[in-house]
Design an enzyme around this catalytic site. Structure first.
Site, PDB file in Angstrom:
ATOM      1  CD  GLU A 141      -2.131   5.287  -6.308  1.00 34.15           C
ATOM      2  OE1 GLU A 141      -2.739   6.200  -5.705  1.00 34.15           O
ATOM      3  OE2 GLU A 141      -2.462   4.089  -6.229  1.00 34.15           O
TER       4      GLU A 141
ATOM      5  CE1 TYR B 236      -3.573   2.339  -0.245  1.00 35.10           C
ATOM      6  CE2 TYR B 236      -3.931   2.159   2.117  1.00 35.10           C
ATOM      7  CZ  TYR B 236      -4.277   2.686   0.886  1.00 35.10           C
ATOM      8  OH  TYR B 236      -5.336   3.555   0.795  1.00 35.10           O
TER       9      TYR B 236
END
Length: 207
Positions: free
Chosen positions: A139, A132
């Site tokens: 991103e 994660y």
């Protein structure tokens, strides 16, 4: 359906690993997975519906947010700003997404069969600790890398005056998107930690 989605992400993961092994570099990795990533991630819109009707045991809200954010990265960033294709951030989120989804949908498929291996359950509720943050970092790096090109080109921005008396600054919007990760990421991360505690927190089995 779970098996089909598992196969989709397995294709992306295998292509990514093959590229890294053969080229010994992340340069060009995005190009090697571009088409399947665009097709499979766009098809993920159906996952929200699957959650809504109970085919997949996940939160509709969390799934919708995840799918929307990934579609944004896939189309508004990676597709729209080709200059960032070789950014380490793009490679990071592709690998994090694909490993996460391979594990997740293998977990769902075995759960439906009633023969879920404990190791797979452990992976489902443990790998997120690393994947994660890697995915989110990838991103953010990708969006940040696109800012210079978006600012220079005016991509998707609308200036006034115009017929509808409306303006939109895509560059500023991207900065706001990046800032939104500050409150959202800790909430989702803590949610996964709570889920892990509920599922395997008290178990003493070896993995």
């Amino acid at each position: 359906m779970n098996f089909i989605i598992f196969c989709r992400w397995s294709v992306i993961l295998v292509l990514s690993v093959q590229h890294l092994v053969k080229k010994k570099s992340h340069i060009g990795l995005y190009t090697s997975v571009e088409k399947p990533l665009q097709v499979f991630q766009s098809a993920a819109i159906l996952e929200v519906l699957h959650c809504a009707v109970g085919l997949v045991p996940s939160s509709v809200v969390l799934t919708a947010f995840q799918v929307a954010s990934r579609l944004f990265l896939t189309w508004a960033i990676a597709y729209s700003v080709p200059q960032i294709h070789d950014s380490p951030g793009v490679t990071a989120f592709i690998l994090a997404w694909s490993i996460t989804e391979v594990i997740r949908y293998a977990f769902y498929a075995f759960s439906l069969l009633g023969s879920l291996p404990y190791f797979l359950q452990w992976c489902r509720y443990t790998f997120f600790f690393i994947l994660y943050p890697i995915g989110v970092t990838g991103e953010l790096v990708s969006i940040y890398s696109s800012l210079r090109y978006v600012s220079k080109s005016g991509l998707y921005s609308v200036s006034m005056p115009n017929a509808v008396n409306f303006s939109f600054d895509f560059h500023l919007f991207l900065i706001m998107v990046m800032l939104s990760y500050i409150p959202i990421f800790p909430q989702l991360y803590c949610h996964m930690i709570r889920q892990r505690r509920k599922v395997i927190g008290g178990k003493k089995k070896s993995v």
